[in-house]
Design a protein around this motif. Structure first.
Motif, PDB file in Angstrom:
ATOM      1  N   ASN A 288      18.330  19.058  22.714  1.00  0.00           N
ATOM      2  CA  ASN A 288      19.272  18.232  22.188  1.00  0.00           C
ATOM      3  C   ASN A 288      20.190  17.411  23.008  1.00  0.00           C
ATOM      4  OD1 ASN A 288      21.092  16.939  19.513  1.00  0.00           O
ATOM      5  ND2 ASN A 288      22.666  18.138  20.595  1.00  0.00           N
TER       6      ASN A 288
ATOM      7  N   HIS B 196      20.157  10.755  19.726  1.00  0.00           N
ATOM      8  CA  HIS B 196      20.724  10.953  18.502  1.00  0.00           C
ATOM      9  C   HIS B 196      22.166  10.550  18.638  1.00  0.00           C
ATOM     10  CE1 HIS B 196      21.947  14.400  21.300  1.00  0.00           C
ATOM     11  NE2 HIS B 196      22.941  14.443  20.438  1.00  0.00           N
TER      12      HIS B 196
ATOM     13  N   HIS C 242      26.724  11.240  16.354  1.00  0.00           N
ATOM     14  CA  HIS C 242      27.991  11.133  17.060  1.00  0.00           C
ATOM     15  C   HIS C 242      28.693   9.745  16.828  1.00  0.00           C
ATOM     16  CE1 HIS C 242      26.933  15.022  18.917  1.00  0.00           C
ATOM     17  NE2 HIS C 242      26.293  14.436  19.769  1.00  0.00           N
TER      18      HIS C 242
ATOM     19  N   ASP D 262      26.869  18.402  17.189  1.00  0.00           N
ATOM     20  CA  ASP D 262      25.791  18.820  17.888  1.00  0.00           C
ATOM     21  C   ASP D 262      24.907  20.055  17.229  1.00  0.00           C
ATOM     22  OD1 ASP D 262      25.066  16.951  19.781  1.00  0.00           O
ATOM     23  OD2 ASP D 262      26.325  17.489  21.196  1.00  0.00           O
TER      24      ASP D 262
HETATM   25 FE   LIG Z   1      24.679  15.293  20.993  1.00  0.00          FE
END
Ligand SMILES: [Fe+2]
Ligand code: FES
Length: 370
Positions: free
Chosen positions: A209, A215, A220, A329
Motif C-alpha cells: 500500500n 490510492h 487521502h 492507510d
Molecule cells: Fe497511503
C-alpha cells in the motif's frame, strides 16, 4: 521427475512477470498460508538489513543496549555496545557457555559478565575468562567469543543483519547518494513524537500500500490537497525505490542545493523504501522512519521513529497530520486483509503507470522466496 515438479510448483507459486504490463500480482497464498509466513523469516528477513536505532542508544564508552531484533518474529536477542576505544559493536546477546541471555537491561560497564556461571567477555565480544574451566581442552576457541554481527552506520542511524556478508550499500546507496547534501548527523530523534501502530493485516499488504501513490486521491483527501498527483513519480533501484512527492504549491518544499539532481523541482517529500520492511520519509522538517514488523500472519506492528531537522517546519505540507494519513492507510489495508482471504480472489493486475513500486516489491519477494 518429482523434484522437478516440486521446483516448478514453487516457481509458479511466486512467479511475478518481469514485464509489468504482462504481470499478475503475487498469489494470495503468500498472505494466507502460515507455512509461507514462517518461511519468509529465514528467506527474506534474516537475509536483509534491519534498523536498530541511532547512536544515542550508546553515546558513551561502556554503554550497552540489549534489544530483540524483530520481536515476535525473528526474535533474535542482540546487544549494542560501545567499547573504551569508542568502537561500536553489534553482538549476539547470548552467552557461549549454555545460552543464557547475557545482558537484560541497558547498562554501563567495562566487561560483560554472564549471571549464570560467570563467563566474562570484553565489550567487543571477545572471550576473557571462565571459572572452573582449567581442565577443558582446546579452550577457549573463537567459538567462545560472542557472535559479532555486521553493523552499518548511516549518519547516526545504525543497521545490522543476521546475514554476515550482507552488502548494505546495495540497499542504501541510492538513498545516500540522492540525499548526500542532507546533514543526517543534525537529525535528532524525538521519542515523544514517535509512535507504534498495530495493524490487523499481513505485513506485505501494509508495504505494498505504501509503495503506490495510486490510492492517494481515493484514500487521502487531505494529502491530495498538497501533493500533485499528476507529477508523482516512482524510481526503482535494486533493493529500494523512491516515490517523489511533488508539491502543489510553492510552500513546504525542500530548499534544494544546486548539487542536487532534483534542484528546481518542488519536492514535498522523498519516500524511500528499502526492501523488505523499511520506509524513510524525508520531509523539509526531517525524517520519519517507519519499520514494518510482522507479529502474526494477520498482525503487524509499525514503528514510526521521528527525527527532527528543522523544528519550525514540523507538521507542515506532505509531512503533516501523519497520524491521520496512517489511520486512512490502516483502514484500507485492514479491509484488503479481509478480501485477500476470499476463495474468489487469487491475484490481480498492475497499473503500468501507477503501481511500479508494488510490482518491484512483489518481484523481490518472488526472487527471495524461490
Ligand atoms: Fe497511503
Ligand atoms: S551460561 Fe553463561 S556462564 Fe554459563
Amino acid at each position: 521427475m518429482g523434484a522437478n515438479f516440486l521446483l516448478s510448483f514453487y516457481m509458479l507459486r511466486y512467479f511475478v512477470d518481469k514485464n509489468i504490463a504482462l504481470a499478475s500480482t503475487l498469489n494470495s497464498q503468500f498472505y494466507t498460508d502460515p507455512l509461507i509466513f514462517e518461511e519468509t523469516k529465514e528467506r527474506i528477513f534474516a537475509l536483509s538489513p534491519q534498523f536498530i536505532g541511532d547512536t544515542s542508544l550508546i553515546d558513551e564508552a561502556g554503554q550497552c543496549h540489549p534489544f530483540t531484533l524483530l520481536k515476535n518474529y525473528l526474535n533474535e536477542p542482540l546487544l549494542l555496545t560501545r567499547d573504551q576505544h569508542q568502537n561500536v559493536h553489534c553482538l549476539a546477546n547470548v552467552c557461549t557457555h549454555r545460552g543464557n541471555i547475557l545482558i537484560g537491561q541497558p547498562c554501563k560497564t567495562n566487561t560483560l559478565r554472564c549471571k549464570y556461571h560467570g563467563r566474562l567477555f570484553a565489550l567487543d565480544g571477545n572471550f576473557i575468562s571462565m571459572p572452573e574451566f582449567k581442565e577443558v581442552q582446546h579452550f577457549p576457541s573463537p567459538l567462545d567469543d560472542l557472535k559479532k554481527l555486521p553493523l552499518f552506520p548511516l549518519g547516526r542511524l545504525l543497521f545490522t543483519s543476521l546475514k554476515n556478508d550482507l552488502d548494505f550499500s546495495v540497499y542504501l546507496k541510492n538513498m545516500m547518494e540522492r540525499l548526500d547534501w542532507l546533514p543526517l548527523n543534525e537529525f535528532i530523534f524525538r521519542p515523544e513524537l514517535s509512535k507504534d501502530y498495530y495493524v490487523k493485516a499481513h505485513w506485505a499488504l501494509y508495504c505494498e500500500n505504501y509503495l503506490e501513490g495510486f490510492h492517494i486521491p481515493f484514500v487521502h483527501a487531505g494529502l491530495n490537497t498538497v501533493i500533485d498527483y499528476g507529477e508523482y513519480t516512482t524510481e526503482l533501484f535494486r533493493y529500494s525505490n523512491l516515490q517523489l512527492g511533488i508539491a502543489k504549491g510553492e510552500e513546504n518544499c525542500f530548499n534544494l542545493p544546486p548539487s542536487s539532481i532534483d534542484h528546481g523541482k518542488k519536492i514535498a517529500a522523498y519516500y524511500f523504501w528499502i526492501f523488505p520492511n523499511m520506509m524513510f520519509n524525508f520531509y523539509p522538517w526531517g525524517l520519519s522512519i517507519n519499520v514494518v514488523q510482522p507479529i502474526a500472519i494477520d498482525k503487524t506492528k509499525v514503528s514510526f521513529f521521528t527525527y527532527i531537522w528543522k523544528e519550525e517546519k514540523y507538521n507542515r505540507g506532505a509531512g503533516s497530520n501523519l497520524d491521520k494519513v496512517e489511520m486512512e492507510d490502516e483502514e484500507i489495508v485492514q479491509t484488503v486483509q479481509k478480501g485477500i482471504r476470499s476463495r474468489f480472489y487469487q491475484h490481480g493486475r498492475y497499473s503500468v503507470t501507477r503501481e511500479q513500486g508494488t510490482h518491484h516489491f512483489h518481484r523481490l519477494i518472488s526472487e527471495f522466496m524461490q
